[in-house]
Design an enzyme around this catalytic site. Structure first.
Site, PDB file in Angstrom:
ATOM      1  N   CYS A 199     -45.428  -1.747  -2.030  1.00 39.09           N
ATOM      2  CA  CYS A 199     -45.612  -1.912  -3.473  1.00 39.09           C
ATOM      3  C   CYS A 199     -44.291  -2.362  -4.106  1.00 39.09           C
ATOM      4  O   CYS A 199     -43.250  -1.729  -3.895  1.00 39.09           O
ATOM      5  CB  CYS A 199     -46.068  -0.593  -4.105  1.00 39.09           C
ATOM      6  SG  CYS A 199     -47.725  -0.105  -3.609  1.00 39.09           S
ATOM      7  N   CYS A 218     -43.097  -2.378  -7.177  1.00 35.57           N
ATOM      8  CA  CYS A 218     -42.708  -1.887  -8.508  1.00 35.57           C
ATOM      9  C   CYS A 218     -41.205  -1.659  -8.638  1.00 35.57           C
ATOM     10  O   CYS A 218     -40.570  -2.125  -9.580  1.00 35.57           O
ATOM     11  CB  CYS A 218     -43.459  -0.596  -8.828  1.00 35.57           C
ATOM     12  SG  CYS A 218     -45.185  -0.851  -9.226  1.00 35.57           S
ATOM     13  N   ASP A 258     -15.216 -17.618 -35.293  1.00 35.74           N
ATOM     14  CA  ASP A 258     -15.979 -17.123 -36.435  1.00 35.74           C
ATOM     15  C   ASP A 258     -17.385 -17.697 -36.514  1.00 35.74           C
ATOM     16  O   ASP A 258     -18.141 -17.355 -37.401  1.00 35.74           O
ATOM     17  CB  ASP A 258     -15.227 -17.391 -37.746  1.00 35.74           C
ATOM     18  CG  ASP A 258     -14.987 -18.881 -37.977  1.00 35.74           C
ATOM     19  OD1 ASP A 258     -15.638 -19.694 -37.302  1.00 35.74           O
ATOM     20  OD2 ASP A 258     -14.149 -19.214 -38.833  1.00 35.74           O
ATOM     21  N   ASP A 279     -45.542  -0.722 -18.871  1.00 38.22           N
ATOM     22  CA  ASP A 279     -44.305  -0.013 -18.555  1.00 38.22           C
ATOM     23  C   ASP A 279     -43.386  -0.719 -17.565  1.00 38.22           C
ATOM     24  O   ASP A 279     -42.281  -0.259 -17.328  1.00 38.22           O
ATOM     25  CB  ASP A 279     -44.631   1.382 -17.993  1.00 38.22           C
ATOM     26  CG  ASP A 279     -45.406   2.229 -18.983  1.00 38.22           C
ATOM     27  OD1 ASP A 279     -45.155   2.081 -20.191  1.00 38.22           O
ATOM     28  OD2 ASP A 279     -46.264   3.006 -18.559  1.00 38.22           O
ATOM     29  N   CYS A 280     -43.843  -1.795 -16.932  1.00 37.99           N
ATOM     30  CA  CYS A 280     -42.987  -2.431 -15.933  1.00 37.99           C
ATOM     31  C   CYS A 280     -43.269  -3.922 -15.871  1.00 37.99           C
ATOM     32  O   CYS A 280     -44.210  -4.423 -16.497  1.00 37.99           O
ATOM     33  CB  CYS A 280     -43.176  -1.796 -14.559  1.00 37.99           C
ATOM     34  SG  CYS A 280     -44.798  -2.127 -13.831  1.00 37.99           S
ATOM     35  N   CYS A 308     -46.758  -4.987 -14.867  1.00 40.88           N
ATOM     36  CA  CYS A 308     -47.714  -4.963 -15.978  1.00 40.88           C
ATOM     37  C   CYS A 308     -47.606  -6.252 -16.783  1.00 40.88           C
ATOM     38  O   CYS A 308     -48.611  -6.863 -17.148  1.00 40.88           O
ATOM     39  CB  CYS A 308     -47.438  -3.768 -16.894  1.00 40.88           C
ATOM     40  SG  CYS A 308     -47.593  -2.150 -16.105  1.00 40.88           S
ATOM     41  N   ASP A 317      -9.986 -18.034 -31.261  1.00 39.50           N
ATOM     42  CA  ASP A 317      -9.532 -18.641 -32.504  1.00 39.50           C
ATOM     43  C   ASP A 317      -8.423 -17.740 -33.058  1.00 39.50           C
ATOM     44  O   ASP A 317      -8.277 -16.593 -32.619  1.00 39.50           O
ATOM     45  CB  ASP A 317     -10.706 -18.732 -33.477  1.00 39.50           C
ATOM     46  CG  ASP A 317     -10.325 -19.397 -34.782  1.00 39.50           C
ATOM     47  OD1 ASP A 317      -9.480 -20.310 -34.764  1.00 39.50           O
ATOM     48  OD2 ASP A 317     -10.866 -18.994 -35.832  1.00 39.50           O
TER      49      ASP A 317
END
Length: 711
Positions: A364, A366, A605, A23-24, A27, A408
């Site tokens: 921490c 996080c 393009d 989740d983060c 991890c 362009d």
């Protein structure tokens, strides 16, 4: 003779796994560290945004060993392509996820411990020790696994040390409560991460599950994922288009908002392209499939955005480097606070150990680590859902700094389709001039021929049959209509065949001075009329240029077209024009602008502008979902609206502002609680709330980008 290292790279095998429970960024760091310790690993790419891991490895490591390592860290591992093509894997509701179930169990145990304490006070701290064990044992197991696989200073390690230390000094109730709050914070992180992922993943759900396939003169309902290129499908009113394709017959209006962000349905006739996931209006159309399910526009947009989210921005890389030093430093500071005052000044050990443990929780990382990737993931997803494809955080940061946009002309600032602007009759009616010219052009697919035929159809001019019609390469087209010898060509070629009257020559000069292409119709050797055409600016081009100017961004036009035509378009838009340029000339101008201190975005393009796109700080391709528009540049405006370039820059700037706010929140809360903890004002509970609260705040702030309004 190839060496062993070269052979290992050649034989490297890619393994891709879906990693659930990640989740983060912390991890992701744990996963990357663990996998890199396996033998024969060549590269590791971890994406929190898509919950995927891609590993290139030699024969010394198997996919099973990689999956086993992930499971040893406490994450799930499965094949991301096991689901039906084009559909995402089914995720569990947040309340059924393992982290949520653990938080519920720990919370229930904590409530039960309080009740037991009230009913049987003699039990002392034992009920709270039991509640603490419910939550802490799984956390400690994850900490040991992370340490075994190379991550010593994980958030789980810090939490385990803090909880065990608090218990040792008699703060068992606080330790149990802190662990519960930590688990709640992890659940909230997972919910927030899931919402960020859903922002772009939700696009895959727009493609219908089934399609009406025409086969052997009948229609049959088949899975949309099974459609092959070249198949013909029937799309009824109100249906979603099941695949990218081209309209074979029928007329309708299609709501393309899911792909391009366009709020007004676009008319579609035979020959027009349609995209998977768009909604058919009130007409029945037959569509020939041009892309398989895995390669349709929505699938490619999702895939490219997911890849873009894996590319770290400079700010994110800086914070990652900072976090690697920051976390060990926090552990050192916490240890110093715990032991220095008692050893040096005879202060109470219990009081200062308590403060050291609180600092451990405050430190921490996080919230700090997630502050940038959460905002970038939300910003990229918000852009993709509006037809603004930005390929990564690094591109997003460069976009936010753009000071000059070089456009362009043809197909970018203009429609790329010439249209008849003036019909000047010489001795005949304008309708007759169009009728005769259209008769000559009826068999041609040249853009100018299409413009003449479209104008004839618009005014209801008949198109009689032409005889002996032939195209004269580079000169014009000749033929006979109703016994009249006709020639339609450039003024120069006509002047060589028959002299202009003074007024006719002057009128040709005026029209050409307005940047228009002029064709002259000769009838039996005399001028019968003039037809002027021009590829005019897009309807939103002026508003888009003005919007960039309001953001403090200058614009200019780079084109290979002739100077008069370029000047006419540029004057209408109020910008500078540089014309008659070769691709290398455009590249040189872009490099010159950058050398002068400008941050340049080049919009084109994606084909003949490739050198200039590559030379710019940011190359932006204009196109309606084509391979070129999606693949060649740093970013793509899928709908082709000029104003979307300004919207893209605005989105980038808002995302960068969001990142700065997130960093300020993450660091600001830590500084405040660090001071109050040392002063004895706050303790363990506020410390963990500071960390969890900061994580939730920065994630919630980032998710606001998903609801961003770009007028």
């Amino acid at each position: 003779m190839r060496d062993a290292a070269t052979l290992e790279r050649i034989e490297a095998t890619p393994t891709r796994l879906r990693v659930s429970g990640m989740d983060c960024a912390s991890c992701a760091a744990k996963v990357e560290t663990a996998i890199r310790r396996l033998p024969g690993i060549e590269s590791v790419d971890v994406s929190v945004a898509t919950e995927t891991l891609t590993v290139r490895h030699g024969s010394g490591t198997s996919a099973g060993a990689i999956a086993a390592t992930l499971r040893g860290l406490g994450y799930g591992a499965e094949d991301p392509d096991a689901a039906t093509p084009g559909k995402q894997a089914v995720d569990l509701p947040w309340w059924r996820a393992p982290k949520a179930l653990l938080a519920f169990a720990c919370g229930a145990a904590l409530v039960l411990a309080y009740l037991v304490g009230q009913v049987a006070p003699a039990t002392g701290c034992w009920p709270f020790l039991a509640a603490l064990a419910v939550g802490l044992v799984p956390v400690a197991r994850r900490a040991l696994s992370a340490a075994r696989y190379g991550t010593l200073f994980s958030i789980e390690t810090l939490m385990t040390i803090a909880a065990v230390g608090a218990t040792a000094i008699g703060a068992t109730e606080e330790a149990a409560t802190v662990v519960f709050l930590f688990l709640v914070g992890e659940v909230l992180e997972g919910v927030a991460a899931g919402r960020a992922r859903a922002g772009i993943r939700g696009l895959t759900g727009l493609v219908p599950d089934t399609a009406l396939l025409e086969r052997d003169g009948a229609t049959a309902r088949v899975p949309a994922a099974s459609l092959r290129v070249g198949a013909t499908v029937l799309v009824r009113p109100g249906d979603r288009v099941p695949a990218d394709g081209t309209v074979l017959d029928g007329e309708t209006a299609v709501d393309e908002a899911p792909v391009t962000g366009e709020s007004v349905p676009r008319p579609k006739v035979a020959g027009d392209a349609v995209f998977a996931g768009t909604v058919n209006g009130d007409g029945v159309v037959r569509v020939r499939v041009t892309a398989a399910a895995r390669d349709n526009t929505i699938a490619r947009v999702v895939r490219l955005v997911e890849e873009a989210q894996e590319a770290k921005a400079p700010t994110e890389r800086m914070i990652d480097r900072f976090a690697k030093v920051y976390t060990p430093a926090v552990v050192a500071v916490a240890a110093l606070v715990a032991v220095a005052p008692p050893l040096l000044a005879g202060a109470p050990w219990g009081e200062w150990i308590y403060k050291g443990l609180a600092i451990l929780l405050i430190g921490c990382p996080c919230a700090l680590v997630i502050s940038t990737p959460a905002a970038i993931a939300a910003g990229l997803s918000a852009g993709a859902r509006r037809g603004l494809l930005i390929k990564g955080g690094a591109v997003l940061e460069r976009l936010a700094a753009v000071t000059t946009v070089a456009f362009d002309k043809t197909g970018t600032l203009t429609e790329g389709k010439p249209a008849v602007t003036d019909v000047v009759a010489c001795g005949r009616s304008e309708r007759d001039v169009l009728s005769l010219a259209a008769a000559l052009e009826a068999g041609s697919s040249h853009p100018l021929a299409k413009a003449v035929l479209a104008k004839a159809a618009e005014v209801g001019a008949p198109v009689p049959p032409a005889f002996e019609a032939q195209a004269l390469g580079g000169k014009g087209i000749a033929g006979k209509v109703g016994g009249i010898d006709l020639f339609l060509g450039s003024p120069r070629e006509v002047a060589a065949r028959a002299p202009f009257a003074p007024g006719e020559a002057a009128r040709v000069s005026v029209l050409q001075g307005e940047g228009k292409t002029v064709s002259v119709l000769l009838a039996n050797g005399a001028a019968a009329g003039l037809i002027a055409m021009r590829d005019g600016p897009r309807a939103d081009a002026k508003a888009g240029i003005d919007r960039l100017a309001a953001e403090g961004i200058g614009s200019l036009m780079l084109t290979g077209d002739n100077a008069r035509t370029a000047r006419a378009v540029a004057d209408a838009l109020g910008i500078e024009a540089r014309a008659e340029l070769l691709p290398e000339d455009k590249q040189g101008i872009v490099r010159g602008l950058r050398a002068g201190g400008a941050v340049v975005a080049k919009v084109g393009d994606g084909i003949n502008d490739a050198p200039a796109l590559a030379a710019a700080d940011v190359g932006i391709a204009m196109g309606g979902g084509t391979d070129v528009a999606l693949e060649t540049a740093d970013a793509a405006v899928l709908h082709g609206r000029v104003a979307d370039v300004a919207r893209m820059v605005e989105l980038a700037r808002r995302t960068l502002a969001n990142i700065r706010a997130n960093i300020a929140i993450a660091l600001g809360l830590k500084v405040v609680f660090l001071v109050t903890t040392i002063a004895g004002v706050t303790g363990l509970w506020p410390a963990i709330l500071a960390d969890t609260g900061a994580t939730v705040l920065v994630t919630g702030n980032a998710l606001r980008l998903l609801r961003l309004k770009l007028a």
